[in-house]
Design an enzyme around this catalytic site. Structure first.
Site, PDB file in Angstrom:
ATOM      1  N   THR A  84       0.961  -1.173  -0.006  1.00 50.02           N
ATOM      2  CA  THR A  84      -0.088   0.128  -0.032  1.00 50.02           C
ATOM      3  C   THR A  84       0.941   1.257   0.047  1.00 50.02           C
ATOM      4  O   THR A  84       2.141   1.069   0.143  1.00 50.02           O
ATOM      5  CB  THR A  84      -0.984   0.006   1.205  1.00 50.02           C
ATOM      6  OG1 THR A  84      -0.011   0.295   2.254  1.00 50.02           O
ATOM      7  CG2 THR A  84      -1.859  -1.249   1.385  1.00 50.02           C
ATOM      8  N   THR A 125       1.067   3.699   1.085  1.00 49.31           N
ATOM      9  CA  THR A 125       0.767   3.538   2.646  1.00 49.31           C
ATOM     10  C   THR A 125      -0.089   4.384   2.603  1.00 49.31           C
ATOM     11  O   THR A 125      -1.218   3.675   1.795  1.00 49.31           O
ATOM     12  CB  THR A 125       1.789   3.100   3.343  1.00 49.31           C
ATOM     13  OG1 THR A 125       2.918   3.417   2.753  1.00 49.31           O
ATOM     14  CG2 THR A 125       2.262   2.035   3.968  1.00 49.31           C
ATOM     15  N   LEU A 146       7.966   6.493   4.544  1.00 48.82           N
ATOM     16  CA  LEU A 146       7.535   5.568   5.574  1.00 48.82           C
ATOM     17  C   LEU A 146       5.905   5.245   5.456  1.00 48.82           C
ATOM     18  O   LEU A 146       4.843   6.099   5.352  1.00 48.82           O
ATOM     19  CB  LEU A 146       7.385   6.374   6.924  1.00 48.82           C
ATOM     20  CG  LEU A 146       8.785   7.127   7.280  1.00 48.82           C
ATOM     21  CD1 LEU A 146       8.686   8.051   8.377  1.00 48.82           C
ATOM     22  CD2 LEU A 146       9.559   5.888   7.776  1.00 48.82           C
ATOM     23  N   GLU A 147       5.746   3.814   5.383  1.00 48.28           N
ATOM     24  CA  GLU A 147       4.594   3.334   4.936  1.00 48.28           C
ATOM     25  C   GLU A 147       4.269   1.932   5.398  1.00 48.28           C
ATOM     26  O   GLU A 147       5.285   1.375   6.044  1.00 48.28           O
ATOM     27  CB  GLU A 147       4.017   3.481   3.326  1.00 48.28           C
ATOM     28  CG  GLU A 147       5.292   2.921   2.680  1.00 48.28           C
ATOM     29  CD  GLU A 147       4.765   3.101   1.287  1.00 48.28           C
ATOM     30  OE1 GLU A 147       4.063   2.580   0.607  1.00 48.28           O
ATOM     31  OE2 GLU A 147       5.629   4.169   0.366  1.00 48.28           O
ATOM     32  N   LYS A 148       2.947   1.494   5.293  1.00 46.28           N
ATOM     33  CA  LYS A 148       2.847   0.012   5.799  1.00 46.28           C
ATOM     34  C   LYS A 148       3.486  -0.952   5.434  1.00 46.28           C
ATOM     35  O   LYS A 148       3.966  -1.983   6.138  1.00 46.28           O
ATOM     36  CB  LYS A 148       1.450  -0.380   5.640  1.00 46.28           C
ATOM     37  CG  LYS A 148       0.738  -1.684   6.055  1.00 46.28           C
ATOM     38  CD  LYS A 148      -0.735  -1.896   5.765  1.00 46.28           C
ATOM     39  CE  LYS A 148      -1.171  -3.106   6.227  1.00 46.28           C
ATOM     40  NZ  LYS A 148      -2.533  -3.299   5.758  1.00 46.28           N
TER      41      LYS A 148
END
Length: 251
Positions: free
Chosen positions: A29, A31, A140-142
């Site tokens: 994703t 994210t 910065l992400e899932k």
């Protein structure tokens, strides 16, 4: 890596001549910088639209002439992921962007399964930060969360990466994320010091994580895998905030 001189930022573009995410190896994703030395450019009317794209090896070979012709001004290029993966198209994409007078930026896809300092060293040793470049970005992400992660510890580790890169390059990195991830994992007030690249699609105005309510966004990734007519078919579309200075390294 030799220590780079502190860059001078804040160039306001008054006439357009040249707007954290592609899917990484593990993504599922999505994210103003404050450099050590700042020179304010003379005030000028900011352009209404500053368009960009972000690319990686997933886009294959990019036709930079067509990107230029599509009125794209800047490009962010994936450099690294974790502590060992270098995007195989990074160096070629950077050369191509600069050859066509596009502002270029590098980003790192952060993963929780590698030491943050090792990731920061890897990133700064991979990029050649200099004239014509935009501030570096931390994605910065899932997809970067591996296993169970404590949000407090995650934030401490991310700040280690950010502080290292800032000390090494002399400029504050930009944070790329979305509001859902940010509200869960980026709640420390220390993140207010950093500019935000927000990802949200299909809306008229993006929603930012609470920490950035007062600061707002610097870049908005407003569509995922959208087509640019006459250019490559699958890229992310990015809009630079017209209320902020368009910033690149210059002498």
């Amino acid at each position: 890596m030799k220590k780079l001189p502190n860059p001078i930022f804040c160039m306001v573009i008054s006439c357009i001549i040249f707007s954290c995410s592609e899917k990484s190896e593990s993504e599922d994703t999505i994210t103003k910088p404050e450099p050590n030395a700042v020179t304010e450019a003379p005030k000028a009317k900011a352009p209404k639209t500053i368009l960009g794209i972000d690319v990686s090896h997933f886009q294959g070979d990019v036709n930079w002439q067509e990107i230029k012709d599509a009125n794209i001004i800047f490009v962010y290029d994936k450099a690294t992921e974790g502590a060992t993966f270098t995007d195989p198209k990074y160096a070629k994409n950077k050369v191509g962007a600069h050859e066509y007078d596009l502002a270029h930026g590098s980003y790192h896809f952060y993963t929780t399964d590698s030491d943050p300092i090792k990731q920061a060293e890897f990133f700064t040793n991979t990029i050649d930060y200099g004239i014509g470049d935009m501030p570096p970005v931390l994605d910065l992400e899932k997809g970067g969360i591996k296993g169970t992660v404590d949000p407090k510890k995650f934030q401490e580790e991310v700040l280690k990466w950010l502080n290292y890169v800032e000390q090494k390059l002399g400029v504050k990195p930009v944070i790329y994320t979305n509001h859902t991830f940010g509200d869960k994992y980026l709640t420390s007030t220390k993140f207010e010091e950093y500019q935000l690249w927000i990802a949200e699609y299909g809306v008229e105005t993006p929603k930012v994580p609470k920490i950035w309510d007062n600061k707002g966004w610097l870049i908005w990734q407003r569509s995922e895998r959208g087509a640019i007519e006459g250019a490559i078919s699958q890229v992310d579309h990015d809009l630079y905030n017209p209320k902020k200075s368009f910033e690149v390294v210059k002498k």
